[in-house]
Design an enzyme around this catalytic site. Structure first.
Site, short mmCIF file in Angstrom:
data_model
loop_
_atom_site.label_atom_id
_atom_site.label_comp_id
_atom_site.label_asym_id
_atom_site.label_seq_id
_atom_site.Cartn_x
_atom_site.Cartn_y
_atom_site.Cartn_z
N GLY A 1 0.77 -1.15 0.34
CA GLY A 1 0.08 -0.19 -0.23
C GLY A 1 0.81 1.20 -0.27
N ASP B 1 3.56 2.00 -0.91
CA ASP B 1 4.95 2.36 -2.58
C ASP B 1 4.09 2.84 -3.48
OD1 ASP B 1 6.55 0.96 -1.22
OD2 ASP B 1 7.10 -1.02 -1.92
N THR B 2 2.23 1.63 -3.74
CA THR B 2 1.87 1.66 -4.95
C THR B 2 0.06 2.50 -5.10
OG1 THR B 2 1.18 -0.65 -4.91
CG2 THR B 2 3.25 0.23 -5.81
N ARG B 3 -0.73 1.63 -3.57
CA ARG B 3 -1.34 2.21 -3.60
C ARG B 3 -2.02 3.97 -4.48
NH1 ARG B 3 -5.09 0.05 -0.23
NH2 ARG B 3 -4.26 0.00 1.16
N GLY C 1 0.11 -3.95 9.81
CA GLY C 1 0.70 -5.18 11.50
C GLY C 1 -0.64 -5.72 12.29
N GLU D 1 -0.13 -13.16 1.62
CA GLU D 1 -0.82 -12.59 0.51
C GLU D 1 -0.60 -13.44 -0.89
OE1 GLU D 1 -2.97 -8.92 0.85
OE2 GLU D 1 -2.06 -8.67 -0.84
#
Length: 108
Positions: free
Chosen positions: A30, A32-34, A62, A96
């Site tokens: 998230g 980095d790229t969201r 977390g 994931e």
């Protein structure tokens, strides 16, 4: 950079193709790229008629990965993994990714 992993319905959790809820599951880090690449990718997929699962910002860093995310992976036809600088350092992203690989192996 993205990698696409094709998946199919799982015989252990689904008995028919109706268990496919999403065309694609987006796995990304998230921070980095969201708000940039992943946001543009999600919008483009949506405009192209592709129903993608993207986690929302309510998922706190977390926390343990939710069953909702794992179920979404199982119920997605494809997974799109957005690799970024901090992807591999995120416990959540690695969980994931492990689930995506598990689904690939189970479904052939």
């Amino acid at each position: 950079m993205t990698n696409i992993f094709q998946t199919a319905p799982s015989s252990s959790s689904c008995s028919s193709p109706r268990c496919i809820s999403y065309d694609a599951f987006l796995s990304f880090h998230g921070k980095d790229t969201r708000k940039n690449f992943t946001a543009h990718l999600y919008t483009s997929l949506k405009q192209g008629g592709i129903f993608a699962f993207r986690d929302d910002e309510e998922l706190e860093r977390g926390e343990y990965i939710s069953e909702k995310l794992l179920k979404a992976i199982e119920e997605s036809k494809f997974a799109i993994v957005v690799l970024s600088r901090n992807y591999a350092s995120s416990r959540w992203c690695l969980i994931e990714l492990a689930k995506i690989v598990e689904c690939m192996e189970r479904r052939g």
